[in-house]
Design a protein around this motif. Structure first.
Motif, short mmCIF file in Angstrom:
data_model
loop_
_atom_site.label_atom_id
_atom_site.label_comp_id
_atom_site.label_asym_id
_atom_site.label_seq_id
_atom_site.Cartn_x
_atom_site.Cartn_y
_atom_site.Cartn_z
N ASP A 262 -5.40 -4.39 -6.97
CA ASP A 262 -5.99 -5.32 -7.93
C ASP A 262 -6.08 -6.74 -7.35
O ASP A 262 -7.00 -7.48 -7.69
CB ASP A 262 -5.16 -5.36 -9.21
N MET A 263 -5.16 -7.09 -6.47
CA MET A 263 -5.16 -8.42 -5.88
C MET A 263 -6.37 -8.63 -4.96
O MET A 263 -6.83 -9.75 -4.80
CB MET A 263 -3.89 -8.65 -5.08
N PHE A 264 -6.87 -7.56 -4.36
CA PHE A 264 -7.92 -7.70 -3.36
C PHE A 264 -9.27 -7.15 -3.83
O PHE A 264 -10.21 -7.11 -3.08
CB PHE A 264 -7.52 -6.98 -2.07
N SER A 265 -9.36 -6.72 -5.06
CA SER A 265 -10.62 -6.15 -5.57
C SER A 265 -11.64 -7.24 -5.83
O SER A 265 -11.36 -8.35 -6.09
CB SER A 265 -10.36 -5.39 -6.86
N GLN B 120 -8.81 2.37 -0.40
CA GLN B 120 -8.31 3.63 0.12
C GLN B 120 -7.27 3.38 1.21
O GLN B 120 -6.26 4.08 1.30
CB GLN B 120 -9.45 4.49 0.66
N PHE B 121 -7.54 2.38 2.03
CA PHE B 121 -6.60 1.99 3.08
C PHE B 121 -5.24 1.64 2.46
O PHE B 121 -4.20 2.11 2.90
CB PHE B 121 -7.18 0.79 3.83
N LEU B 122 -5.27 0.84 1.39
CA LEU B 122 -4.03 0.47 0.71
C LEU B 122 -3.33 1.70 0.12
O LEU B 122 -2.10 1.81 0.19
CB LEU B 122 -4.31 -0.55 -0.39
N GLU B 123 -4.10 2.62 -0.46
CA GLU B 123 -3.51 3.83 -1.03
C GLU B 123 -2.80 4.65 0.04
O GLU B 123 -1.69 5.11 -0.17
CB GLU B 123 -4.59 4.69 -1.68
N PHE B 124 -3.46 4.83 1.19
CA PHE B 124 -2.84 5.59 2.28
C PHE B 124 -1.54 4.96 2.75
O PHE B 124 -0.61 5.65 3.14
CB PHE B 124 -3.79 5.72 3.47
N LEU B 125 -1.48 3.63 2.71
CA LEU B 125 -0.27 2.94 3.13
C LEU B 125 0.80 2.92 2.04
O LEU B 125 1.91 2.46 2.26
CB LEU B 125 -0.59 1.50 3.55
N GLY B 126 0.44 3.43 0.86
CA GLY B 126 1.41 3.48 -0.24
C GLY B 126 1.62 2.14 -0.90
O GLY B 126 2.66 1.90 -1.51
N ALA C 270 -12.67 4.40 10.64
CA ALA C 270 -12.64 5.51 9.70
C ALA C 270 -13.51 5.15 8.50
O ALA C 270 -13.68 3.98 8.18
CB ALA C 270 -11.22 5.80 9.26
N ASP C 271 -14.00 6.17 7.86
CA ASP C 271 -14.83 5.98 6.69
C ASP C 271 -13.95 5.88 5.45
O ASP C 271 -13.65 6.87 4.80
CB ASP C 271 -15.82 7.15 6.56
#
Length: 74
Positions: free
Chosen positions: A71-74, A59-65, A53-54
């Motif tokens: 911030d930990m992975f940025s 965004q992946f983390l946001e979708f998973l809630g 998926a694009d």
């Protein structure tokens, strides 16, 4: 990218836990199951997942809630 820990209810036998993981991710991300695959670790507790998926990891983390981890992975 980063590491995430996921717990499933299905037993780790006959691919049941892997199926539950893929089904849960697909539902959370609003994708079909065939857009998610285990690319390594199918027989291990540590897996690498491919999401066709694009979207960014954030965004992946946001979708998973779990956007609090962004911030930990940025």
């Amino acid at each position: 990218s980063g590491n995430l820990k996921c717990y499933v209810k299905s037993p780790a036998e006959q691919g049941k836990a892997n199926d539950e993981l893929i089904k849960s991710l697909a539902k959370a991300l609003g994708l079909t199951r065939n857009m998610i695959s285990i690319i390594s670790g199918a027989q291990s507790s540590k897996k690498r997942i491919r999401v066709e998926a694009d979207m960014t990891f954030n965004q992946f983390l946001e979708f998973l809630g779990i956007d609090w981890q962004m911030d930990m992975f940025s």
